[in-house]
Motif scaffolding. Structure first.
Motif, short mmCIF file in Angstrom:
data_model
loop_
_atom_site.label_atom_id
_atom_site.label_comp_id
_atom_site.label_asym_id
_atom_site.label_seq_id
_atom_site.Cartn_x
_atom_site.Cartn_y
_atom_site.Cartn_z
N GLN A 1 -5.13 1.35 -5.57
CA GLN A 1 -5.56 2.16 -4.83
C GLN A 1 -4.72 3.57 -4.99
N TYR A 2 -5.58 4.51 -4.79
CA TYR A 2 -4.99 6.05 -5.13
C TYR A 2 -5.21 6.80 -3.94
N ASP A 3 -5.22 6.32 -2.73
CA ASP A 3 -5.52 7.18 -1.45
C ASP A 3 -4.12 7.43 -0.79
N ILE A 4 -3.73 8.88 -1.15
CA ILE A 4 -2.44 9.34 -0.74
C ILE A 4 -2.63 10.21 0.50
N SER A 5 -3.92 10.07 1.14
CA SER A 5 -4.03 11.13 2.24
C SER A 5 -3.26 10.80 3.50
N GLU B 1 0.73 -1.35 -0.23
CA GLU B 1 0.05 -0.15 0.01
C GLU B 1 0.85 1.26 -0.05
N THR B 2 1.83 1.11 0.75
CA THR B 2 2.82 2.35 1.03
C THR B 2 3.45 2.68 -0.45
N GLN C 1 2.20 1.91 -3.55
CA GLN C 1 1.35 2.32 -4.46
C GLN C 1 0.96 3.91 -4.14
N MET C 2 1.07 4.29 -2.79
CA MET C 2 0.95 5.72 -2.47
C MET C 2 2.18 6.41 -2.95
#
Length: 468
Positions: A249-253, A63-64, A66-67
């Motif tokens: 996944q495109y959540d970079i918050s 996940e990291t 992809q962010m």
């Protein structure tokens, strides 16, 4: 037809002795030669096991990655867009190779600075660069750096990258007696695949294949997936031959705005020195890249300077600030821009094409997390070899040039610090000129820079700067 005419007029293609087709091809060429950064930057910045880097709480490594792939793309697109529209130059920008390794391995790993604080230092550096660029001071300071150090930084940075890359590829491994030694290439599938991918990439580059680096990385990853499906396993814990392809996944918050937390409860002196280190490293790399790439395209004036240099420097500063805000390391001009310039790119339209292609690459974000680390780090070694060519510009017959250049090239990889290598060269230059009786060739500014670094080393070795 109207779009074509508008682009021709906007970028003044006729006066620049170029045309729309040439600029589009140049932009595509530049993007292909530097597109590896979408895969490699996340692999360098993301923490995994004992590897230092950005470790987002509650997020997996995949996940990291992809962010970081998303913020790499967005920061590169934003900075290159500014270069296209404001500076009207054919230079592309993205998180810098070497600067990202410095961010992860030196600042976070060796210095122990939290990644949020490191991002805050990036943002501060970017804002500082914008202010200095507006005042014209940045261009002035660039001219103070000794010529042999400028020519040596590229090669030194190449060795720095090569060492990191070869370690991740398991070609170079630790040894208690000699510190490093050759890995078990024949018995280790990771090392064997890495060597295969490395020479494949070199072969493609030699054949003139556009995008040779990213093609080599991808083909090595495919070979790893095939080997894994046949039951071959890596002997290294946490180093799979073939990571699975995750869902996008495109959540970079968790990354965007993290620098704000980094500004809280920090020790002012330590953060200031980290900012200063980023400042000098980025300063040197950007100056060298812009000058070298502009030389390829015949964009320098009769004095060897890039006209209106403050504009591309501003694009670099904006990119660095945006990158830090989003959650990635320093954004800088890319030497791969020379590939597009060699194809005939002369205006900001080349950069505009690169920016658009970066945005289009958002579709391949999941792929970044599916590339094995050993495959992605092949790019570091390939780029490193290409950077060694810079040493040809050093006057090795003049000791006052050879010593500062040599010290820079030796110190950087052996101390695993870009900053130490540059500082050593800057200190050596006036000392060698003094020894040769050529003090008049050293400006007051160069003496002040050297003394500033002497002071830094004095504080560092005395233990006063234990955090850095």
């Amino acid at each position: 037809m109207k779009i074509r005419e508008s682009l021709v007029a906007l970028f003044d293609l006729d006066d620049s002795a170029t045309d729309l087709r040439t600029e589009l091809l140049a932009g595509l060429t530049t993007f292909l030669t530097m597109s590896y950064i979408v895969v490699v930057n996340p692999a360098i910045l993301a923490a995994r096991g004992e590897k230092p880097g950005i470790d987002v709480a509650g997020a997996t490594y995949t996940e990291t990655v992809q962010m970081l792939a998303v913020v790499t793309i967005l920061s590169a697109a934003a900075a290159t867009l500014v270069m296209a529209v404001y500076a009207d130059r054919p230079f592309a920008l993205a998180p810098g190779m070497g600067l990202n390794a410095f961010f992860a391995y030196t600042v976070i790993g060796a210095m122990g600075v939290p990644w949020e604080t490191a991002l805050a230092a990036i943002v501060i550096e970017g804002i500082l660069f914008m202010g200095l660029t507006l005042a014209g001071a940045r261009e002035y300071v660039i001219r103070l750096f000794p010529e042999p150090v400028k020519f040596a930084v590229g090669a030194a940075l190449g060795l720095f990258l090569a060492f990191i890359g070869l370690q991740e590829m398991k070609v170079v491994v630790a040894d208690q007696t000699t510190l490093v030694q050759l890995g078990s290439i024949g018995a280790d599938p990771v090392a064997l695949l890495s060597v295969f991918g490395l020479f494949l990439s070199f072969g493609l580059y030699t054949r003139g294949v556009r995008g040779s680096i990213i093609v080599g990385v991808l083909l090595t990853a495919v070979a790893g997936w095939i080997a894994a499906s046949a039951g071959v396993q890596s002997p290294h814990p946490g180093t799979p031959l073939a990571p699975s392809i995750p869902s996008p996944q495109y959540d970079i918050s968790p990354l965007a705005g993290a620098f704000v937390d980094g500004l809280r409860n920090v020790e002012a002196l330590s953060v200031s020195l980290v900012v200063l280190t980023f400042f000098f490293v980025d300063f040197l790399e950007t100056a060298g890249t812009l000058t070298g790439v502009a030389q390829v395209g015949g964009l320098l004036d009769e004095d060897g300077n890039l006209p209106e240099m403050e504009k591309p420097l501003m694009a670099d500063a904006v990119g660095t600030t945006v990158g830090g805000v989003l959650g990635t390391s320093t954004v800088t001009a890319y030497v791969e821009s020379a590939a597009g310039i060699e194809e005939g790119g002369r205006t900001g339209l080349t950069a505009l094409v690169v920016a658009a292609l970066f945005l289009a690459s958002l579709a391949i974000v999941p792929l970044a997390a599916a590339i094995p680390l050993y495959a992605s780090h092949i790019a570091l070694v390939v780029v490193a070899v290409l950077m060694l060519g810079n040493v040809a510009d050093v006057d090795w017959h003049d000791p006052t040039h050879a010593v500062p250049a040599g010290v820079t090239i030796i110190a950087m990889p052996l101390t695993l610090s870009i900053a130490y290598g540059i500082a050593a060269g800057i200190i050596a230059y006036p000392v060698m000129k003094l020894a040769a009786g050529e003090c008049r060739e050293v400006s007051v500014g160069q003496w002040l820079l050297a003394l500033a670094f002497v002071g830094y080393f004095a504080l560092r070795t005395s233990g006063a700067l234990t955090a850095v």
